[in-house]
Design a protein around this motif. Structure first.
Motif, PDB file in Angstrom:
ATOM      1  N   ARG A 252       0.840  -1.200   0.000  1.00 15.55           N
ATOM      2  CA  ARG A 252       0.000   0.000   0.000  1.00 15.55           C
ATOM      3  C   ARG A 252       0.876   1.250   0.000  1.00 15.55           C
ATOM      4  N   GLU A 253       0.292   2.375  -0.426  1.00 10.69           N
ATOM      5  CA  GLU A 253       1.001   3.638  -0.381  1.00 10.69           C
ATOM      6  C   GLU A 253       0.530   4.446   0.825  1.00 10.69           C
ATOM      7  N   VAL A 254       1.456   4.822   1.688  1.00  7.43           N
ATOM      8  CA  VAL A 254       1.170   5.712   2.810  1.00  7.43           C
ATOM      9  C   VAL A 254       1.866   7.039   2.508  1.00  7.43           C
ATOM     10  N   THR A 255       1.080   8.101   2.374  1.00  4.37           N
ATOM     11  CA  THR A 255       1.621   9.390   1.959  1.00  4.37           C
ATOM     12  C   THR A 255       1.617  10.382   3.110  1.00  4.37           C
ATOM     13  N   VAL A 256       2.758  11.021   3.313  1.00  8.66           N
ATOM     14  CA  VAL A 256       2.874  12.138   4.254  1.00  8.66           C
ATOM     15  C   VAL A 256       2.969  13.393   3.396  1.00  8.66           C
ATOM     16  N   ASP A 257       2.002  14.277   3.518  1.00  8.61           N
ATOM     17  CA  ASP A 257       1.865  15.387   2.574  1.00  8.61           C
ATOM     18  C   ASP A 257       2.933  16.464   2.722  1.00  8.61           C
ATOM     19  N   ARG A 258       3.413  16.684   3.950  1.00 11.29           N
ATOM     20  CA  ARG A 258       4.356  17.785   4.164  1.00 11.29           C
ATOM     21  C   ARG A 258       5.692  17.227   4.665  1.00 11.29           C
ATOM     22  N   THR A 259       6.671  17.173   3.801  1.00 11.79           N
ATOM     23  CA  THR A 259       7.988  16.678   4.199  1.00 11.79           C
ATOM     24  C   THR A 259       9.069  17.574   3.619  1.00 11.79           C
ATOM     25  N   VAL A 260      10.175  17.643   4.322  1.00 12.25           N
ATOM     26  CA  VAL A 260      11.361  18.372   3.875  1.00 12.25           C
ATOM     27  C   VAL A 260      12.568  17.522   4.249  1.00 12.25           C
ATOM     28  N   GLY A 261      13.150  16.863   3.263  1.00 15.07           N
ATOM     29  CA  GLY A 261      14.287  15.998   3.560  1.00 15.07           C
ATOM     30  C   GLY A 261      13.899  14.909   4.541  1.00 15.07           C
ATOM     31  N   GLY A 262      14.584  14.877   5.685  1.00 18.47           N
ATOM     32  CA  GLY A 262      14.306  13.860   6.697  1.00 18.47           C
ATOM     33  C   GLY A 262      13.305  14.297   7.744  1.00 18.47           C
ATOM     34  N   GLY A 273      -6.165   9.161  13.087  1.00 17.94           N
ATOM     35  CA  GLY A 273      -7.595   9.114  12.809  1.00 17.94           C
ATOM     36  C   GLY A 273      -7.947   8.195  11.662  1.00 17.94           C
ATOM     37  N   LYS A 274      -6.938   7.628  11.033  1.00 21.14           N
ATOM     38  CA  LYS A 274      -7.125   6.707   9.913  1.00 21.14           C
ATOM     39  C   LYS A 274      -6.646   5.312  10.327  1.00 21.14           C
ATOM     40  N   PRO A 275      -7.110   4.283   9.651  1.00 23.69           N
ATOM     41  CA  PRO A 275      -6.756   2.905  10.047  1.00 23.69           C
ATOM     42  C   PRO A 275      -5.335   2.516   9.653  1.00 23.69           C
ATOM     43  N   LEU A 276      -4.373   3.179  10.261  1.00 19.01           N
ATOM     44  CA  LEU A 276      -2.976   2.818  10.056  1.00 19.01           C
ATOM     45  C   LEU A 276      -2.541   1.858  11.158  1.00 19.01           C
ATOM     46  N   GLY A 277      -1.515   1.077  10.882  1.00 21.03           N
ATOM     47  CA  GLY A 277      -1.067   0.079  11.850  1.00 21.03           C
ATOM     48  C   GLY A 277       0.416   0.169  12.132  1.00 21.03           C
ATOM     49  N   PRO A 278       0.935  -0.774  12.914  1.00 27.57           N
ATOM     50  CA  PRO A 278       2.341  -0.741  13.322  1.00 27.57           C
ATOM     51  C   PRO A 278       3.327  -0.641  12.168  1.00 27.57           C
ATOM     52  N   GLN A 279       3.089  -1.374  11.081  1.00 30.85           N
ATOM     53  CA  GLN A 279       4.031  -1.335   9.963  1.00 30.85           C
ATOM     54  C   GLN A 279       4.077   0.036   9.309  1.00 30.85           C
ATOM     55  N   ASP A 280       2.933   0.713   9.259  1.00 26.84           N
ATOM     56  CA  ASP A 280       2.891   2.064   8.696  1.00 26.84           C
ATOM     57  C   ASP A 280       3.726   3.018   9.545  1.00 26.84           C
ATOM     58  N   TYR A 281       3.537   2.927  10.857  1.00 27.27           N
ATOM     59  CA  TYR A 281       4.267   3.821  11.748  1.00 27.27           C
ATOM     60  C   TYR A 281       5.758   3.500  11.768  1.00 27.27           C
ATOM     61  N   ARG A 304     -11.046   5.991  21.774  1.00 30.96           N
ATOM     62  CA  ARG A 304     -10.151   4.919  22.195  1.00 30.96           C
ATOM     63  C   ARG A 304      -9.329   4.358  21.032  1.00 30.96           C
ATOM     64  N   GLN A 305      -9.911   4.322  19.807  1.00 32.07           N
ATOM     65  CA  GLN A 305      -9.151   3.815  18.662  1.00 32.07           C
ATOM     66  C   GLN A 305      -8.008   4.761  18.306  1.00 32.07           C
ATOM     67  N   GLU A 306      -8.314   6.056  18.343  1.00 35.20           N
ATOM     68  CA  GLU A 306      -7.273   7.040  18.059  1.00 35.20           C
ATOM     69  C   GLU A 306      -6.177   6.985  19.117  1.00 35.20           C
ATOM     70  N   LEU A 313       2.000   4.581  17.432  1.00 38.34           N
ATOM     71  CA  LEU A 313       2.872   5.544  16.754  1.00 38.34           C
ATOM     72  C   LEU A 313       4.047   5.935  17.644  1.00 38.34           C
ATOM     73  N   ILE A 314       3.757   6.278  18.894  1.00 39.78           N
ATOM     74  CA  ILE A 314       4.830   6.702  19.801  1.00 39.78           C
ATOM     75  C   ILE A 314       5.805   5.565  20.048  1.00 39.78           C
ATOM     76  N   ASP A 315       5.307   4.339  20.154  1.00 43.58           N
ATOM     77  CA  ASP A 315       6.204   3.181  20.328  1.00 43.58           C
ATOM     78  C   ASP A 315       7.180   3.076  19.158  1.00 43.58           C
ATOM     79  N   ALA A 316       6.653   3.255  17.943  1.00 40.63           N
ATOM     80  CA  ALA A 316       7.511   3.152  16.754  1.00 40.63           C
ATOM     81  C   ALA A 316       8.551   4.275  16.736  1.00 40.63           C
ATOM     82  N   LEU A 317       8.118   5.484  17.043  1.00 41.36           N
ATOM     83  CA  LEU A 317       9.039   6.621  17.060  1.00 41.36           C
ATOM     84  C   LEU A 317      10.095   6.449  18.152  1.00 41.36           C
ATOM     85  N   TYR A 318       9.659   5.957  19.280  1.00 42.71           N
ATOM     86  CA  TYR A 318      10.560   5.779  20.425  1.00 42.71           C
ATOM     87  C   TYR A 318      11.654   4.764  20.093  1.00 42.71           C
TER      88      TYR A 318
END
Length: 371
Positions: A252-262, A273-281, A304-306, A313-318
Motif C-alpha cells: 500500500r502507499e502511505v503518503t505524508v503530505d508535508r515533508t522536507v528531507g528527513g 484518525g485513519k486505520p494505520l497500523g504498526p508497519q505504517d508507523y 479509544r481507537q485514536e 505511533l509513539i512506540d515506533a518513534l521511540y
C-alpha cells in the motif's frame, strides 16, 4: 568580488542566524568554485561542462543549510532542488509513462514518441528543466533505483547537467551490501569523476542545537504556542520547499503530505484518525528523523481507537529514536485520562516526557543511520 554564496553566509553570521564554523570553510570555498564555473560561458556562447559537488559527512554539520544558501544565491535559472527520494519517484513514474503511453501520450509528455528505451527521453526531459540538480540526503537502498541510476545519470551528464548533492555516506559506501551491487559500481565511479567530493566535519549538530535549545511540546492553551511551533518548523526546514512523500508498506502507499528531507509534518487525524497500523508507523519512523505532529486533541472514551493508534505511533518513534515535536491541546499527563487502555497509556506518557528531554535529543535517530 565576494561570491554570492560567501556573501549570503557572511550576512547570516552577522545576523546571528548561524554560527561560524571553521570546518565549513573548505566547503564554502568549493561552493564558490561551483558558483563561478556555472557562470562561465565557452566559445561562441556554448555552455561548458561543469564538475559538480558531492558533500558528505555526519548528520547536522550544516550540509543542507549551506545547500539552501547556495541554491538561493546561484543565479542559474534552470535549477531544481529536490529530496532524492522524490526525484527518483518521479523518474520511475516517467519511465512508467513512457512504457505505457501511446504515441500521442508520449509526445505530450516528452515531445518525442519513438523508441523502446525510456531512459533517453526521461533524461532529455529532466535536462530540459534543469541544468543544475540539487539533491538532499542521497541514499540508495532500493534495487530498482540502483539499477537505473548509472544509465540515467550517464545520459544527464552527456547533456551537461550539473549535480550538487548532500549525503551522510561517502560515494563508495552507497548501496553498500546491496543486491547486485557490482552493477552499481560504475555509478560511483561516475559520481567521483563528475563531482568534487567534499567531506564535512565539525562537532556541531545544528539541528540538535536548535531542538535542544527550545521546547518540543507545545500546548495550545499556552500563549504563543502555535506561533512557536510554526517558527520551529520554519527554522528547521530553512528555505527548502515542502513536498509529499509516499512510502510503500505491505503493497500500500502511505503518503505524508508535508515533508522536507528527513523531516515530516502531519496532523493527528492523518496519522491516528485513519486505520494505520504498526508497519505504517515503523515505515514513517525509519524514513524520517524528525516528526512534527500537530492538532493532537485531548482524548476520551469516544477516541479509544485514536488513542490506541497514538500509543502504537509513539512506540515506533521511540524505538527508532525519532525526534518528536508536538502541538497538542494538553500536556501528556492529561491527554487520555480515561477510557479503554487509559492505564496502559501511562507508559506512553512516560515516553512522551522522555522524548522532550535534552538527553533524548542526543540520540541518533535510526533514519539518520540509514543514509
Amino acid at each position: 568580488m565576494t561570491s554570492r554564496i560567501r556573501n549570503a553566509y557572511d550576512i547570516r553570521v552577522e545576523e546571528g542566524v548561524i554560527n561560524p564554523d571553521p570546518a565549513q570553510l573548505g566547503l564554502i570555498a568549493e561552493l564558490e568554485r561551483l558558483e563561478d564555473d556555472l557562470s562561465q560561458r565557452g566559445l561562441f556562447g556554448k555552455v561548458p561542462a561543469v564538475r559538480g559537488i558531492y558533500i558528505w559527512g555526519p548528520p547536522g554539520r550544516g550540509k543542507s543549510m549551506l545547500m539552501d544558501l547556495f541554491y538561493s544565491a546561484i543565479p542559474e535559472q534552470r535549477k531544481v532542488r529536490a529530496h532524492f527520494h522524490a526525484f527518483m519517484a518521479r523518474v520511475h513514474d516517467l519511465v512508467r509513462q513512457w512504457r505505457e503511453g501511446d504515441k500521442i501520450q508520449r509526445k505530450a509528455v516528452f515531445g518525442v514518441h519513438k523508441g523502446d528505451d525510456p531512459i533517453p527521453p526521461v533524461a532529455a526531459l529532466i535536462a530540459s528543466e534543469a541544468r543544475l540538480l540539487c539533491f538532499d540526503e542521497l541514499q540508495v537502498t532500493d534495487i530498482a533505483d540502483a539499477m537505473i541510476l548509472g544509465r540515467l545519470f550517464d545520459a544527464l551528464f552527456e547533456k551537461k547537467v550539473v549535480l550538487a548533492i548532500t549525503s551522510n555516506r561517502a560515494p563508495e559506501d552507497l548501496y553498500k551490501n546491496g543486491i547486485n551491487r557490482q552493477l552499481f559500481l560504475p555509478f560511483i565511479d561516475m559520481l567521483r569523476e563528475k563531482t568534487v567530493v567534499v567531506e564535512t566535519a565539525g562537532a556541531r549538530d545544528f539541528r540538535l542545537d536548535r531542538l535542544a535549545g527550545d521546547k518540543v511540546w507545545f500546548s495550545t492553551g499556552a500563549e504563543g504556542a502555535v506561533a512557536a511551533f510554526e517558527l520551529l518548523w520554519s527554522d528547521l526546514k530553512g528555505g527548502e520547499p515542502e513536498e509529499p512523500t509516499s512510502l510503500t508498506v505491505l503493497g500500500r502507499e502511505v503518503t505524508v503530505d508535508r515533508t522536507v528531507g528527513g523531516m515530516a509534518r502531519a496532523k493527528f487525524d492523518d496519522l491516528c484518525g485513519k486505520p494505520l497500523g504498526p508497519q505504517d508507523y515503523l515505515a514513517i519512523a525509519k524514513r524520517f528523523h524528525t516528526l512534527f505532529l500537530e492538532n493532537v486533541p485531548k482524548l476520551g472514551p469516544n477516541n479509544r481507537q485514536e488513542a490506541r493508534r497514538l500509543v502504537t505511533l509513539i512506540d515506533a518513534l521511540y524505538e527508532a529514536k525519532t525526534r518528536l515535536v508536538v502541538l497538542a491541546d494538553a500536556e501528556p499527563e492529561v491527554l487520555y485520562p480515561e477510557g479503554d487502555g487509559a492505564f496502559e497509556f501511562e507508559r506512553t506518557v512516560s515516553r512522551l516526557n522522555e522524548m522532550r528531554s535534552q538527553s533524548w535529543l542526543e540520540n541518533e535517530p535510526e533514519a539518520l543511520k540509514t543514509h
